[in-house]
Write an enzyme that holds these catalytic residues in place. Structure first.
Site, PDB file in Angstrom:
ATOM      1  N   ASN A 469      42.491  40.348  51.499  1.00 52.54           N
ATOM      2  CA  ASN A 469      42.825  39.483  50.373  1.00 52.54           C
ATOM      3  C   ASN A 469      42.315  40.105  49.070  1.00 52.54           C
ATOM      4  O   ASN A 469      41.107  40.214  48.863  1.00 52.54           O
ATOM      5  CB  ASN A 469      42.200  38.098  50.547  1.00 52.54           C
ATOM      6  CG  ASN A 469      42.359  37.242  49.297  1.00 52.54           C
ATOM      7  OD1 ASN A 469      43.412  36.678  49.046  1.00 52.54           O
ATOM      8  ND2 ASN A 469      41.304  37.182  48.477  1.00 52.54           N
ATOM      9  N   GLU A 470      43.240  40.542  48.218  1.00 58.06           N
ATOM     10  CA  GLU A 470      43.000  40.948  46.832  1.00 58.06           C
ATOM     11  C   GLU A 470      42.125  42.181  46.659  1.00 58.06           C
ATOM     12  O   GLU A 470      41.671  42.468  45.546  1.00 58.06           O
ATOM     13  CB  GLU A 470      42.437  39.783  46.002  1.00 58.06           C
ATOM     14  CG  GLU A 470      43.424  38.629  45.848  1.00 58.06           C
ATOM     15  CD  GLU A 470      42.937  37.543  44.913  1.00 58.06           C
ATOM     16  OE1 GLU A 470      41.759  37.570  44.498  1.00 58.06           O
ATOM     17  OE2 GLU A 470      43.736  36.631  44.599  1.00 58.06           O
ATOM     18  N   ASP A 471      41.893  42.956  47.708  1.00 60.35           N
ATOM     19  CA  ASP A 471      41.084  44.159  47.540  1.00 60.35           C
ATOM     20  C   ASP A 471      41.840  45.226  46.755  1.00 60.35           C
ATOM     21  O   ASP A 471      41.267  45.891  45.873  1.00 60.35           O
ATOM     22  CB  ASP A 471      40.651  44.710  48.902  1.00 60.35           C
ATOM     23  CG  ASP A 471      39.620  43.812  49.570  1.00 60.35           C
ATOM     24  OD1 ASP A 471      39.259  42.779  48.976  1.00 60.35           O
ATOM     25  OD2 ASP A 471      39.186  44.132  50.689  1.00 60.35           O
ATOM     26  N   SER A 512      47.099  41.356  50.592  1.00 57.24           N
ATOM     27  CA  SER A 512      47.758  40.302  49.820  1.00 57.24           C
ATOM     28  C   SER A 512      46.972  40.100  48.530  1.00 57.24           C
ATOM     29  O   SER A 512      45.780  39.787  48.569  1.00 57.24           O
ATOM     30  CB  SER A 512      47.793  39.001  50.627  1.00 57.24           C
ATOM     31  OG  SER A 512      48.437  37.977  49.908  1.00 57.24           O
TER      32      SER A 512
END
Length: 898
Positions: A469-471, A512
């Site tokens: 998530n969002e890395d 994502s």
């Protein structure tokens, strides 16, 4: 002896380790029995988490109330011990002695040393691993085996690793200490912008003792469906046998409809002999059945039934004696992630789709993001999981995304999704950080991924595995993709594990948001996007959601206060803090810059009020209007084959982990906010939408639905009306358009008949907004019109029955300039059935009652928009004789229905 599994869930004790008195944790274990008055305390439940135990024992205050979170921080910096003793299970008479034994630890949180009978058995450092430890059966005692768990401080271990490997960036300051990236522990426990900082520890999932001579150690029932149009189901079974494998001769496979003893298919097959290990044997494709006309397909909610089947595999000895029996549940479905060029460009350009196809049907995904529903995971019961997921399903949502900063949820979560038809997007557990990629860390992650992919791959509800998530997004904001060493994990390790262990393959997505090989995370024409320019980021008006979408919007949202009773829970009677800007309100709102961001959106749209309960309601109304508008406008962009411009919208977030002001659409106590119901209407099988806009020549820098110049007198407005049909059949409907002036007796109604195309949106009207002529005394001159006080409502009506299929009402904006008239509400209550009518339009009529006795009331609908002549009916299941309250936009306080 047949394989036996014993759950070690009884007679557990815990205590804080006293390093000042004892050099070794083993010195603290009682030699005989746990005597009354000792410093050991009996665990109230098992699995167990130390904060929950301390609260139940009265040692610490409830961290969810007041400022108590700060009073319990010491817990996360101490070491904690858990202890139990156990005996071997009694063997049936005549049984051969135990040949093999193993201990299975389904979840230890997180840094733990495990001692068995005084010897170090295992050291763990990964909360997400399933640790299975073979035992020398001869070393176990028939009675009195001791098991000691020593949990170290994950917070202190993280700081030690940070000192060794270096400090990195990990989100913002309200997303926890950056050292969290070094420890494989649920990241939200370090604090998040909706959650408290509570560093948990304990045996949070079951511990089992398995004794056997020969057993099935792995069973993979590979349920597959061929491509459309045939959609032929098939089943293959892989088994792995452990122990005295020479004793095993055959495998019997039985397929049954779940909940039935009727055998659909059965076969006994010999186990292939193989060279190699004498204690391990693998057999792939034990059976390979074509099940055409034998089983039915599993469908997501709204598209068909959730047919489930039981596969029973029995391991037989040469004399047909049963050595082991393992069952699993399967559903037959085909899922594909479709990323293909679009036929025509939209406002963003051409690009590619990002959509899900199940059993040959392309589906719009409307759903929610999921965070852990409690800071203390052991407090979540199967009933609580089912209640949350039933809430999601009842809200017409068909997908849940398990966010990467929580946990891989227990089996009950995915079992329930299978039963309810909810599709699961599962993140691997990485969120908002620069994670390391040194060999030791990568190997731990590899085993974590293998454990969880093997555990989850059977579920028909699982349709996507996502790397993080969002890395990617965060490092691109900070400097560049080269600053993300964990690309090794997301681009090599995880996809390799998914490809190797899933058949048919479960789709894998690197992260994502993620937009493809260029690593772009903001391109609306490819991959998925997180839309945070509204509320966060650029802090744009929520009326711009229509211009800030993408091919799949996997995160977006607006926060609000929870229900007032939830606020009063954390206040715990502190009336001095019962105002919007109090210290306790800040304590229970972790969103970055939340006061400024609330002020921007609230001041743009609503009048400032000093009444706290009205302010709470207005934040909920803002969240409801904004989020439902996003669903409405993005679902409109699902325009049919080759024009699937937006294929899904997942709101941030479904739930909370404690009582808090957040983005959740239902609060910690499962109390649904108004936004839940407006989303429910937007995601119904049939929905209708309205968009009002000013004439192109009159556009300015205000939001699209604001009126220019601040004059609110002469406005050239247009309205667009469309409908969405998620069913697979065309539908003939009557469109009723009703316009009502808030300031006069003027009204207008027109009707037309339309055909709604299947599985897409259909445009219905694009006309000037009907409105009353302005008075000549206004100075505008005769014949001019004004729409700033006109409510426009649309209803879809069944042409055969006259029943209303969908409703929507568009109010003039901003709401702060509206003086709503007395609506003349009329209620009729008969048992659980409540009908309501109005003489004038009503915005967001919220019904409530005291739900503290006998559980929550379940409302079939709420947050109603009413117009004259359109009576609406709500069912309030469980209301009994409870007092019915109501509040609506413009009312000063809650009122009681007489």
């Amino acid at each position: 002896m047949a394989s036996r599994t014993v759950s070690l869930d009884r007679c557990w004790y815990w205590k804080e380790r006293d390093a000042n008195l004892y050099a070794s944790a083993l010195d603290e274990v009682p030699r005989d029995a746990l005597q009354p008055g000792s410093r050991w305390t009996a665990a109230q439940s098992f699995p167990s988490e130390i904060h929950a135990e301390l609260v139940k024992a009265g040692r610490i205050p409830d961290p969810f109330i007041g400022f108590n979170e700060h009073e319990v921080q010491w817990v996360g910096e101490r070491e904690w011990l858990y202890y139990c003793s156990f005996s071997l299970p009694q063997q049936p008479q005549g049984a051969i002695g135990v040949s093999y034994a193993e201990l299975q630890f389904e979840g230890l949180d997180t840094v733990c040393d495990v001692f068995l009978n005084g010897d170090l058995l295992l050291s763990t450092d990964n909360m997400f691993r399933i640790y299975t430890v073979p035992l020398d059966a001869s070393s176990l005692h028939a009675d009195g085996n001791s098991l000691l768990l020593r949990f170290k401080s994950a917070r202190l271990v993280a700081k030690e690793l940070e000192a060794k490997y270096g400090r990195v960036r990990a989100g913002s300051t309200n997303l926890g200490d950056p050292s969290r990236v070094y420890v494989r522990k649920a990241q939200y426990g370090w604090r998040w912008d909706w959650g408290p900082e509570l560093m948990t520890c304990g045996p949070y999932r079951p511990i089992n003792l398995v004794v056997y001579t020969t057993r099935i150690s792995t069973l993979y029932s590979r349920a597959a469906v061929s491509a459309a149009p045939s959609l032929a189901p098939s089943l293959a079974v892989d088994v792995e046998i452990s122990g005295r494998v020479a004793d095993a001769q055959n495998v019997r496979v039985v397929l049954m409809k779940e909940g039935s003893n009727v055998v659909l298919k059965q076969e006994v097959v010999p186990i292939p002999q193989s060279e190699g290990s004498s204690t391990l044997r693998k057999a792939d494709d034990v059976i390979a059945w074509n099940l055409q006309d034998v089983v039915d397909l599993w469908w997501p909610v709204g598209y068909g039934a959730q047919h489930l089947y039981t596969v029973e595999v029995t391991l037989l000895a040469k004399d047909s004696a049963v050595l082991d029996v393992v069952t699993t549940r399967v559903g037959f479905r085909r899922v594909e992630s479709i990323q293909e060029p679009l036929k025509e460009p939209d406002q963003y350009g051409k690009g590619t789709t990002f959509l899900f196809e199940v059993n040959g049907v392309r589906m719009f995904m409307g759903g929610s993001n999921w965070i852990p529903a409690h800071s203390f995971l052991t407090e979540l019961t199967p009933e609580r999981y089912r209640a949350w997921l039933a809430l999601l399903k009842d809200g017409n949502q068909n997908m849940v995304r398990l966010w990467g900063g929580g946990v891989y949820e227990p089996d009950v979560f995915y079992d329930t999704c299978d039963e309810l038809g909810i599709l699961v997007w599962q993140d691997f557990q990485f969120a908002c950080g620069v994670y390391p990629a040194h060999d030791e860390f990568v190997e731990s992650v590899r085993r974590e991924a293998e454990d969880n992919v093997k555990r989850l791959r059977q579920h028909p509800s699982l349709v996507l595995l996502c790397g993080n998530n969002e890395d990617y997004q965060q490092v691109l904001q900070w400097g560049g993709i080269s600053e993300l060493p964990a690309r090794r994990i997301y681009e090599q390790v995880l996809p390799e594990v998914v490809e190797r262990l899933t058949s048919p393959p479960i789709p894998y997505h690197r992260g994502s948001p993620y937009g493809g090989e260029g690593w772009d995370t903001t391109d609306p024409t490819i991959g998925d996007v997180h839309q945070w320019d509204i509320w966060a980021g650029k802090e744009r008006p929520w009326q711009e959601y229509g211009e800030r979408g993408g091919r799949f919007v996997s995160e977006f949202g607006i926060p609000s206060f929870p229900e007032i009773r939830t606020v009063d829970y954390w206040l715990a009677g502190n009336t001095e803090e019962r105002h919007a800007q109090s210290k306790l309100m800040a304590q229970h709102n972790r969103a970055g810059n939340h006061e400024r961001r609330f002020a921007i959106l609230m001041n743009e749209n609503f009048r400032v009020t000093s009444d706290f309960e009205t302010h709470v309601y207005n934040t909920q109304l803002m969240q409801s209007e904004a989020v439902s508008f996003a669903y409405r406008i993005w679902r409109r962009a699902w325009k049919g084959k080759g024009k699937e411009y937006t294929a899904g919208a997942l709101v941030w977030q479904l739930n909370d982990c404690w009582p808090v002001t957040s983005w959740a659409i239902a609060d910690f106590f499962l109390r649904a906010k108004p936004v839940y119901y407006t989303i429910k209407r937007e995601l119904a099988p049939l929905s209708v939408g309205i968009l009002r806009s000013v004439h192109k020549n009159r556009e300015n820098d205000r939001p699209k639905q604001f009126y220019e110049f601040g004059a609110f007198r002469s406005v050239e407005a247009t309205i667009e009306v469309w409908a969405c049909n998620s069913t697979l059949q065309p539908r003939q409907v009557k469109l009723v358009l009703q316009c009502v002036d808030l300031n006069s007796a003027w009204s207008h109604q027109q009707e037309s008949v339309a055909i709604l195309h299947p599985n897409q949106s259909t445009e219905l009207l694009h006309i000037p907004c009907p409105c009353p002529p302005s008075a000549t005394s206004s100075g505008l001159g005769p014949g001019l019109t004004t729409s700033h006080s006109v409510v426009v409502a649309a209803r879809l009506v069944d042409v055969q029955t006259g029943g209303i299929l969908a409703r929507h009402a568009d109010w003039p904006q901003p709401f702060k300039y509206i003086d709503p008239p007395d609506p003349g509400l009329q209620f009729n209550r008969t048992g659980e059935r409540i009908s309501v009518r109005a003489d004038k339009p009503v915005k967001a009529l919220v019904l409530s009652t005291d739900d503290e006795v006998g559980g929550l009331v379940q409302w079939s609908d709420n947050a109603l928009d009413l117009v004259p002549g359109d009576e609406q009916v709500v069912l309030a299941r469980g209301i009994g004789n409870g007092v019915l309250w109501y509040k609506y936009f413009g009312s000063m306080s809650e009122r009681v229905v007489a």
